[in-house]
Design a protein around this motif. Structure first.
Motif, short mmCIF file in Angstrom:
data_model
loop_
_atom_site.label_atom_id
_atom_site.label_comp_id
_atom_site.label_asym_id
_atom_site.label_seq_id
_atom_site.Cartn_x
_atom_site.Cartn_y
_atom_site.Cartn_z
N ILE A 104 -33.10 46.03 -65.88
CA ILE A 104 -34.56 46.14 -65.79
C ILE A 104 -35.06 45.76 -64.40
O ILE A 104 -36.27 45.66 -64.19
CB ILE A 104 -35.26 45.28 -66.87
CG1 ILE A 104 -34.91 43.80 -66.72
CG2 ILE A 104 -34.90 45.77 -68.26
CD1 ILE A 104 -35.70 42.89 -67.67
N GLU A 105 -34.15 45.60 -63.44
CA GLU A 105 -34.53 45.15 -62.10
C GLU A 105 -35.48 46.11 -61.39
O GLU A 105 -36.34 45.70 -60.60
CB GLU A 105 -33.29 44.88 -61.24
CG GLU A 105 -32.40 46.09 -60.99
CD GLU A 105 -31.45 46.41 -62.12
OE1 GLU A 105 -30.69 47.40 -61.99
OE2 GLU A 105 -31.46 45.69 -63.15
N ALA A 106 -35.36 47.42 -61.68
CA ALA A 106 -36.22 48.41 -61.03
C ALA A 106 -37.60 48.47 -61.67
O ALA A 106 -38.47 49.20 -61.19
CB ALA A 106 -35.58 49.79 -61.07
N MET A 107 -37.82 47.70 -62.74
CA MET A 107 -39.13 47.65 -63.38
C MET A 107 -39.89 46.39 -63.01
O MET A 107 -40.82 45.96 -63.72
CB MET A 107 -38.98 47.79 -64.90
CG MET A 107 -38.51 49.17 -65.31
SD MET A 107 -38.55 49.43 -67.10
CE MET A 107 -37.00 48.66 -67.57
N ALA A 108 -39.51 45.77 -61.90
CA ALA A 108 -40.22 44.59 -61.41
C ALA A 108 -41.66 44.95 -61.09
O ALA A 108 -41.97 46.07 -60.69
CB ALA A 108 -39.53 44.04 -60.17
N TYR A 125 -38.96 53.84 -61.31
CA TYR A 125 -37.86 53.99 -60.35
C TYR A 125 -36.51 54.22 -61.05
O TYR A 125 -35.50 53.60 -60.73
CB TYR A 125 -37.81 52.78 -59.42
CG TYR A 125 -39.06 52.66 -58.59
CD1 TYR A 125 -39.30 53.52 -57.52
CD2 TYR A 125 -40.03 51.71 -58.90
CE1 TYR A 125 -40.48 53.44 -56.78
CE2 TYR A 125 -41.21 51.62 -58.17
CZ TYR A 125 -41.42 52.50 -57.11
OH TYR A 125 -42.59 52.42 -56.39
N GLY A 126 -36.53 55.13 -62.01
CA GLY A 126 -35.29 55.57 -62.64
C GLY A 126 -34.81 54.74 -63.81
O GLY A 126 -33.75 55.04 -64.38
N GLN A 127 -35.54 53.70 -64.16
CA GLN A 127 -35.18 52.90 -65.34
C GLN A 127 -36.30 52.98 -66.37
O GLN A 127 -37.47 53.07 -66.01
CB GLN A 127 -34.93 51.44 -64.96
CG GLN A 127 -33.68 51.21 -64.14
CD GLN A 127 -33.43 49.73 -63.85
OE1 GLN A 127 -34.28 48.88 -64.06
NE2 GLN A 127 -32.24 49.44 -63.33
#
Length: 343
Positions: A104-108, A125-127
């Motif tokens: 879930i890092e790209a949903m920060a 961003y792709g997630q």
């Protein structure tokens, strides 16, 4: 208390009743009591994806404030977490990144609460949340029963779910399964993000680098809440990217931003459509307190004096311009409370 104080758009009048249970048991009891009364009700998390009418809400608002992240047993190479619905989403992302967990890092930087995530299957961003969601604990409005619903039964799609389609109740907690791979991300699935960090599409990067890059990208667009930045007084992206037939997309101008998602379906860029319809950054209707963000055409912002009607009027204007120019009906991402899109 006016709901404008509890929403990121800072619009909305008062509810008839505001309930603020702080524990899961209190949340269940409060919800069942309200439902037994038969009056109108709504659940409120971080208030980041709604537009509340100026006259408020003639019913009970149940705030979801429950907090907590619990590590669950998991197989090697993975990590399972149970997250209470009121846990702020970005704090959950920080928790996972600090522990080197990926998924879930790209949903920060997405505002709102964790329990609201499955409602529209948040993503960036792709997630998407559907990539890591195992199940939700759900209090069903119709039956009054607590259920654990597997993610496979939630009909999660692009900004959609069974909840968005009409199943009512309260999400009490969510369960996630993340990757534990020495602090490396899942393969980068966004070309924009890959370019920002100087990586290739599909590379695996330290999760902290991904989070920092995503926050930087979101800040440029005014998509990270910041009291000092008026462009962040918004509901985030106001319109979803339209999904259209491939044959329709081929008839658009050659530079139209679009991404194939199925053999015969294409996702269009709502921002591209808005800009090419003649609505630029900072655009505002005469006398209105609402405006298109000066950083990103996909966001409608409250410049300081906007009413909910101002927001809705500008949204309708944008929709009309895009429909007239391209024949595409933009769909609002936020829910309308105490008002309708036809108001």
């Amino acid at each position: 208390m006016d709901l404008r104080e509890l929403t990121t758009l800072r619009v909305g009048g008062s509810p008839r009743e505001l309930l603020s249970p702080e524990t899961p048991d209190e949340l269940v009891r409060a919800s069942l009591d309200v439902w037994a009364s038969g009056e109108e009700w709504m659940a409120l998390g971080g208030g980041s994806n709604i537009v509340v009418g100026d006259d408020g809400f003639d019913g009970s608002v149940i705030r979801v404030l429950t907090r907590g992240i619990e590590a669950l047993p998991s197989v090697p190479g993975t990590a399972r977490l149970r997250v209470q619905a009121g846990e702020p989403w970005d704090e959950l992302v920080s928790y996972t990144v600090d522990r080197g967990l990926a998924g879930i890092e790209a949903m920060a930087g997405i505002p709102g609460s964790s329990g609201a995530g499955p409602i529209q299957n948040i993503g960036a961003y792709g997630q998407e949340l559907s990539d890591t969601l195992v199940s939700v604990e759900f209090l069903d409005h119709e039956t009054g029963r607590l259920e654990v619903i597997p993610a496979a039964r939630l009909e999660l799609g692009y900004r959609s779910s069974v909840f968005k389609a009409g199943r009512r109740g309260i999400v009490l907690s969510i369960e996630l399964e993340l990757t534990d791979a020495e602090g490396l991300s899942r393969p980068v699935a966004s070309q924009q993000l890959a370019t920002a960090i100087g990586a290739a599409f599909g590379d695996r990067i330290p999760v902290g680098v991904i989070r920092d890059a995503v926050l930087a990208l979101r800040r440029v667009k005014g998509m990270v809440l910041d009291a000092a930045d008026p462009d962040t007084t918004s509901a985030g992206s106001f319109f979803t990217n339209p999904l259209v037939a491939a044959s329709f997309a081929r008839a658009l101008p050659p530079d139209a931003a679009q991404w194939p998602i199925e053999p015969d379906r294409v996702k269009l860029s709502a921002a591209w459509l808005i800009e090419r319809a003649g609505i630029g950054r900072g655009f505002s209707l005469p006398g209105s307190g609402a405006a298109i963000s000066s950083k990103h055409t996909l966001a409608i912002v409250n410049t300081g004096s906007a009413t909910a009607y101002d927001i809705l009027e500008l949204a309708r204007f944008v929709q009309e311009r895009v429909r007239n120019e391209f024949g595409v009906a933009l769909q609002p991402e936020p829910g309308y409370i105490g008002m309708t899109s036809g108001d």
